[in-house]
Motif scaffolding. Structure first.
Motif, PDB file in Angstrom:
ATOM      1  N   ARG A   1       0.836  -1.194   0.000  1.00 31.36           N
ATOM      2  CA  ARG A   1       0.000   0.000   0.000  1.00 31.36           C
ATOM      3  C   ARG A   1       0.872   1.246   0.000  1.00 31.36           C
ATOM      4  O   ARG A   1       1.748   1.401   0.858  1.00 31.36           O
ATOM      5  CB  ARG A   1      -0.913   0.016   1.231  1.00 31.36           C
ATOM      6  N   PRO A   2       0.672   2.142  -0.955  1.00 29.75           N
ATOM      7  CA  PRO A   2       1.502   3.354  -1.010  1.00 29.75           C
ATOM      8  C   PRO A   2       1.088   4.356   0.056  1.00 29.75           C
ATOM      9  O   PRO A   2       0.056   4.200   0.716  1.00 29.75           O
ATOM     10  CB  PRO A   2       1.231   3.904  -2.410  1.00 29.75           C
ATOM     11  N   LEU A   3       1.898   5.392   0.220  1.00 31.72           N
ATOM     12  CA  LEU A   3       1.515   6.505   1.082  1.00 31.72           C
ATOM     13  C   LEU A   3       0.457   7.338   0.374  1.00 31.72           C
ATOM     14  O   LEU A   3       0.354   7.335  -0.855  1.00 31.72           O
ATOM     15  CB  LEU A   3       2.723   7.382   1.407  1.00 31.72           C
ATOM     16  N   ASN A   4      -0.336   8.040   1.159  1.00 33.48           N
ATOM     17  CA  ASN A   4      -1.340   8.931   0.581  1.00 33.48           C
ATOM     18  C   ASN A   4      -1.339  10.244   1.360  1.00 33.48           C
ATOM     19  O   ASN A   4      -0.540  10.440   2.261  1.00 33.48           O
ATOM     20  CB  ASN A   4      -2.735   8.282   0.596  1.00 33.48           C
ATOM     21  N   THR A   5      -2.217  11.134   0.967  1.00 31.50           N
ATOM     22  CA  THR A   5      -2.381  12.421   1.635  1.00 31.50           C
ATOM     23  C   THR A   5      -1.064  13.203   1.671  1.00 31.50           C
ATOM     24  O   THR A   5      -0.390  13.271   2.690  1.00 31.50           O
ATOM     25  CB  THR A   5      -2.948  12.234   3.065  1.00 31.50           C
ATOM     26  N   ASN A   6      -0.693  13.730   0.535  1.00 29.10           N
ATOM     27  CA  ASN A   6       0.473  14.599   0.328  1.00 29.10           C
ATOM     28  C   ASN A   6       1.779  13.846   0.123  1.00 29.10           C
ATOM     29  O   ASN A   6       2.790  14.463  -0.234  1.00 29.10           O
ATOM     30  CB  ASN A   6       0.674  15.592   1.477  1.00 29.10           C
ATOM     31  N   PHE A   7       1.809  12.534   0.344  1.00 28.19           N
ATOM     32  CA  PHE A   7       3.099  11.852   0.354  1.00 28.19           C
ATOM     33  C   PHE A   7       3.190  10.691  -0.641  1.00 28.19           C
ATOM     34  O   PHE A   7       4.105   9.877  -0.567  1.00 28.19           O
ATOM     35  CB  PHE A   7       3.407  11.346   1.770  1.00 28.19           C
ATOM     36  N   TYR A   8       2.234  10.603  -1.589  1.00 29.31           N
ATOM     37  CA  TYR A   8       2.263   9.480  -2.529  1.00 29.31           C
ATOM     38  C   TYR A   8       3.587   9.395  -3.282  1.00 29.31           C
ATOM     39  O   TYR A   8       4.149   8.312  -3.454  1.00 29.31           O
ATOM     40  CB  TYR A   8       1.113   9.576  -3.542  1.00 29.31           C
ATOM     41  N   LEU A   9       4.108  10.518  -3.741  1.00 27.72           N
ATOM     42  CA  LEU A   9       5.306  10.503  -4.577  1.00 27.72           C
ATOM     43  C   LEU A   9       6.527   9.987  -3.818  1.00 27.72           C
ATOM     44  O   LEU A   9       7.507   9.575  -4.439  1.00 27.72           O
ATOM     45  CB  LEU A   9       5.585  11.910  -5.119  1.00 27.72           C
ATOM     46  N   GLN A  10       6.476   9.981  -2.489  1.00 24.16           N
ATOM     47  CA  GLN A  10       7.604   9.486  -1.703  1.00 24.16           C
ATOM     48  C   GLN A  10       7.544   7.979  -1.491  1.00 24.16           C
ATOM     49  O   GLN A  10       8.547   7.367  -1.113  1.00 24.16           O
ATOM     50  CB  GLN A  10       7.667  10.216  -0.359  1.00 24.16           C
ATOM     51  N   LYS A  11       6.384   7.373  -1.704  1.00 18.90           N
ATOM     52  CA  LYS A  11       6.269   5.916  -1.653  1.00 18.90           C
ATOM     53  C   LYS A  11       5.114   5.505  -2.565  1.00 18.90           C
ATOM     54  O   LYS A  11       4.018   5.250  -2.115  1.00 18.90           O
ATOM     55  CB  LYS A  11       6.033   5.426  -0.222  1.00 18.90           C
ATOM     56  N   PRO A  12       5.373   5.445  -3.880  1.00 21.91           N
ATOM     57  CA  PRO A  12       4.286   5.175  -4.827  1.00 21.91           C
ATOM     58  C   PRO A  12       4.002   3.677  -4.962  1.00 21.91           C
ATOM     59  O   PRO A  12       4.661   2.831  -4.341  1.00 21.91           O
ATOM     60  CB  PRO A  12       4.838   5.746  -6.140  1.00 21.91           C
TER      61      PRO A  12
END
Length: 1008
Positions: free
Chosen positions: A561-572
């Motif tokens: 599961r990737p990061l979400n809420t402002n941080f997707y690009l740091q853990k896609p």
């Protein structure tokens, strides 16, 4: 030796009233340093969190002081020194730094007031960036001294000022004792005492969490390494302790083993009651957990261990051995002595979290049973058809769905006996041969049940074709979630032109869509989508109608599961090896014959003998349950910590306690001021109010007791990152983290959670503890960073023993670059079955989107939910078409009380909602840009209409009086007077009703 009081713990417990004074006694001939904590008596945001208090007793014009500050930060020479006259509070401008190293500072300055006290601030910073996402920037050295004074400082000047104390702004900021570094000389002497050792072990008490990985604390120099540890615990307590390992060379695969603890009389605490959270445990989804602990040479690693003392243990002293096993190196036994008191621990010691008792929660399996959660019903199976609440699934001989049906009425307020088919033919795969372009023909051996209970039915099937075997493992749960693991193995080399999954949807169940670069709304005629995981958090879509729909998502065995809420690009997302196929894969959606065909393709490839690919996918059948409209009318949220009598006077029934206030100060860690919270909730209950609290998983306050034990787990709980953020994080966490939300009023600095990990076990246990000990009535979720497994567990503990367990979910609009252009509804649909209300939400545009966007992506209605509006107070006219209001007192223009009064005056309880999307709605608009929803009961109708027209317009109502059961000759259409909404008036039944742009009306139709 040390004179130590555990300052932070005493402060939390209210025992430390005015700072602390701690003596750190160094090696022989070392200067004694006194560490104190101030009472936030200076402005840390301009002067920093730390200062040296020095006393000058000389007579000359220059003071010189040597400060053995033993700093953990790198390059002190690059940070500014600010000196302040304690008497006048004036800044000293004449300063000369002779030497600034991590071990000590040698500083000369002009003592402006002569003899007396001076403050030397050595970590000053300023906050840059947004107030809730600050970046602490440490000030560079500055030249404020004139050259004449610099040259006047005698080279032979001896120190003539002394360090009185090293002071932190408060005890939470202190470096003492675990962040006071050993000197290079001390480390060298330590190594000389232990020649040839591959590693040294420093057992450490739980009240002194190991915080540094690159330095040894001076405390360890004084104690020295040891192969023994002693502690004391109560009966039934979970007792935590640490094994600090200092690796002198690289250590690989460090393991911990435990022996029984035995008392002299033969009584035993079995080895099974001991564990190490760093090496073993249980995952958030109840699977065995094992972690590889590697320690680079020169690094320090904390291994947190725990003893689950049986409640039945006899008081006495128990001894045993815990053994450290690095791969390829000698094992090291550590003698462990535990004194068990005669006192029974309260709740395993969980009520005293400063003792790290709650580390046990990391391996919890609480609420992992798949018990059915209300309002859902047990699964029933007859032949190849599985029935669940409002839905049926028929299984084909290959193990895939032959048909999916829903039975919800178009109004979404009830379940009917009339089926609505989702498919025109069974879901199926195509494997296309590269040789002739033809489909490979599969042989099916049928499917077999592998598990069956009230909450979940599982099955498997094996299908074969020339050169390939397909093993299907699938399950359906009581909420409509279907999981497919499709393992394809090459029995020989096979060249494929394509592998596709076809979902042939009935056109009547494919009116709307969201996902695959589409905002919620009407489904476009054609979708042609390609994978782009670096930029887009997209792996599927929802396609459906109000009362029938399907979400599909494509996965493989590597999904995280990737990061979400402002941080997707740091853990896609990770590109699925199967579906993505080096970006050859994609999805098309479009009309094909009688179907709207969802074609998920992977492109050309060759599978060599023995190769395995996983074409996994998830299906979620919507809606989940009928709308609970009565809950919507009667449950009214007040979203702020406030006086309870004032809240009750508004007509609100449920208080949402956000973080960042007196009773819930720390984000996602509501355990420190829990007694204040309980008092508030008890008072609320006495006044007939319910209270929910902010507690979600996405980021975690730096005030969590377990911060450093969690850091010892590497990246399991905290995501890797570039560090930075608020000063506390930089000074104590140092690096390799993502700084998250910050509350200036409380200086609460959060760190981003890594995703799916054992912190979710702690989260479930923590919620259970809050229900039992604080009496919370539910939780407010502010976006979500966990999956449906954790959500189910949370719902179970919140609703146990008759507790209401109300959950509302707020989401900021995730359809943007930082969040990977995913629809909030897509991201959180797996959680929808367990929510009571949506609050979508921040950055949602209620003015410039269509009714179809409102319906699908904001209202929750196609999923059996109802919602509220947030951004700029919402659009109250459009909101009422979906039964939505705004929420008080979020902003000045967010006051739903006038609408609540209309509800009460009309008597909304028990009324039937009939939306504009219902074909046989008895009240229609002659203007398609002004839809009409009604709320009907015997003898009366409340009509909500709102305009999406580009200009002011008018509308005539087309009323089926017979269907309403009203006599038109006696009916009156009235617009009640509603503050900030509409002026009261009466309309003729055939009148053209004027509607202002972006506004509407609430009308009552009654007979007189």
């Amino acid at each position: 030796m040390y004179l130590i009081h555990h300052h932070r713990r005493l402060w939390r417990k209210g025992l430390l009233l005015a700072g602390f004074s701690l003596a750190l006694l160094g090696a022989a001939n070392a200067q004694q340093v006194k560490y104190t904590a101030g009472n936030n008596s200076w402005d840390a945001d301009s002067l920093g969190n730390h200062r040296a208090v020095v006393t000058f007793s000389g007579n000359g014009p220059v003071a010189r002081v040597i400060i053995p500050w033993r700093r953990r930060d790198a390059h002190p020479e690059n940070k500014r020194i600010i000196i302040q006259d304690a008497q006048t509070k004036q800044k000293i401008s004449r300063i000369k730094s002779l030497s600034l190293t991590r071990e000590q500072g040698d500083i000369c300055f002009e003592p402006a007031s002569g003899k007396g006290t001076y403050y030397i601030y050595y970590l000053p910073y300023k906050n840059e960036g947004r107030s809730n996402y600050p970046q602490g920037v440490y000030l560079s050295p500055e030249q404020t001294t004139d050259n004449n004074w610099l040259q006047s400082v005698p080279a032979s000047l001896k120190p003539n000022a002394v360090l009185k104390e090293l002071e932190a702004t408060d005890d939470f900021n202190t470096f003492f004792p675990m962040e006071v570094i050993a000197t290079a000389t001390e480390e060298k002497q330590l190594l000389l005492k232990h020649p040839g050792a591959g590693y040294l072990v420093f057992p450490e008490d739980r009240q002194y969490p190991i915080k540094m990985t690159d330095d040894l604390p001076q405390r360890w120099i004084q104690k020295g390494p040891s192969q023994s540890f002693a502690g004391q615990a109560d009966k039934g307590e979970y007792y935590s302790f640490q094994l600090g390992i200092y690796a002198l060379k690289d250590l690989k695969q460090v393991k911990i083993s435990f022996g029984d603890l035995k008392a002299p009389d033969g009584k035993t605490i079995p080895a099974s009651a001991l564990n190490c959270i760093n090496t073993d445990g249980t995952t958030y989804d109840a699977q065995p957990f094992s972690s590889k602990v590697n320690i680079a040479g020169g690094k320090v690693q904390a291994l947190w261990c725990g003893i689950d003392v049986p409640a039945s243990a006899a008081a006495g002293t128990y001894k045993g051995i815990v053994t450290i096993h690095p791969e390829g190196m000698p094992a090291m036994p550590v003698r462990l002595t535990l004194t068990v008191t005669n006192k029974p621990a309260v709740n395993s010691g969980f009520n005293e979290p400063w003792k790290q008792t709650r580390l046990k929660w990391l391996n919890s399996t609480l609420a992992q049973d798949n018990a059915v959660i209300a309002p859902y019903t047990p699964l029933e199976m007859k032949d190849s058809v599985i029935s669940l609440l409002g839905r049926k699934v028929a299984i084909n001989k290959d193990g895939f769905p032959a048909q999916i049906q829903t039975f919800f009425t178009p109004e979404m307020t009830a379940i009917s006996s009339q089926a609505k088919n989702l498919f025109t033919e069974p879901a199926h795969f195509h494997f296309v041969s590269a040789a002739d372009g033809k489909d490979l023909q599969w042989q099916h051996s049928g499917w077999q049940i592998t598990g069956k209970d009230a909450g979940k039915i599982s099955w498997k099937a094996t299908n074969t074709t020339t050169g390939l075997q397909m093993d299907v493992a699938a399950s359906l749960e009581f909420d409509g979630f279907m999981e497919y693991t499709v393992r394809v193995t090459a029995l020989q080399d096979v060249a494929l032109k394509d592998v596709t999954l076809h979902l042939p949807l009935d056109k009547g169940a494919a009116k709307y869509m969201m996902g695959l670069n589409q905002k919620g709304g009407l489904r476009p005629e054609k979708i042609d989508w390609k994978w782009d995981v670096r930029h887009r958090n997209q792996d599927g879509a929802w396609i459906g109608n109000v009362n029938a729909g399907l979400q599909f998502t494509l996965r493989d065995e590597h999904y995280v599961r990737p990061l979400n809420t402002n941080f997707y690009l740091q853990k896609p997302l990770l590109l699925p090896v199967s579906w993505g196929n080096d970006n050859k894969g994609g999805i098309t959606v479009g009309e094909k014959g009688k179907s709207i065909l969802v074609n998920s393709y992977s492109g050309e490839r060759t599978m060599h003998k023995g190769d395995t690919l996983y074409f996994n996918f998830h299906l979620i059948i919507t809606p989940f349950h009928p709308l609970n409209t009565d809950f919507q009318w009667s449950t009214r949220f007040y979203h702020k910590y406030n006086n309870l009598d004032s809240i009750r006077a508004t007509g609100a029934t449920v208080v949402n306690i956000h973080h960042g206030n007196e009773i819930n100060p720390w984000i996602n860690y509501p355990f420190i001021e829990w007694k204040k919270m309980k008092d508030y909730i008890d008072a609320a209950h006495s006044k007939g109010l319910k209270v929910k609290i902010y507690n979600t998983v996405r980021e975690l306050s730096n005030h969590a007791w377990e911060t450093f034990p969690l850091r010892s787990l590497g990246h399991e709980v905290y995501s890797p990152g570039k560090g930075g953020g608020f000063s506390w994080l930089q000074e104590h966490i140092a690096d390799d983290y993502i700084a998250a939300w910050f509350v200036p009023e409380f200086k609460d600095a959060a760190i981003i959670n890594s995703g799916m990990n054992r912190w979710h076990n702690y989260y479930v246990e923590g919620m259970n503890w809050l229900v039992d000990n604080v009496g919370i009535d539910g939780i407010y979720l502010d976006d979500v960073a966990f999956d449906r497994i954790t959500m189910k567990r949370i719902k179970r503990v919140l609703t146990k023993d008759g507790h209401p367990g109300i959950i509302d979910l707020h989401s900021a609009n995730q359809y943007n670059k930082s969040d990977g252009f995913i629809n909030s509804g897509m991201l959180y649909m797996e959680h929808f079955p367990y929510l009571n209300r949506l609050w979508f939400g921040e950055y949602f545009d209620y003015e410039n989107n269509s009714p179809d966007f409102f319906l699908t992506e904001v209202s929750g209605i196609p999923f059996g939910l109802m919602g509220e509006m947030l951004q700029d107070g919402g659009n109250q006219w459009r909101g009422m078409v979906y039964g939505m209001t705004n929420r008080m007192p979020w902003s000045d223009n967010a006051d739903p009380r006038p609408i609540w009064k209309v509800w009460d005056d009309f008597g909304m309880q028990g009324s039937q909602m009939v939306g504009y999307w219902v074909d046989n709605n008895p009240v229609k608009s002659n203007n398609p840009e002004v839809p009409v929803t009604i709320y009907r009961k015997n003898g009366a109708v409340l009509v909500a209409l709102a305009s999406w027209a580009k200009e002011n317009t008018s509308v005539k109502l087309e009323i089926d009086w017979k269907a309403l059961g009203l006599d038109p000759s006696k009916a009156v259409i009235t617009a009640p007077d509603i503050r900030n909404f509409q002026r009261g008036q009466v309309f003729d039944k055939n009148a053209a009703i004027p509607v202002e742009k972006n506004k509407g009306w609430l009308l009552t139709i009654k007979t007189i």
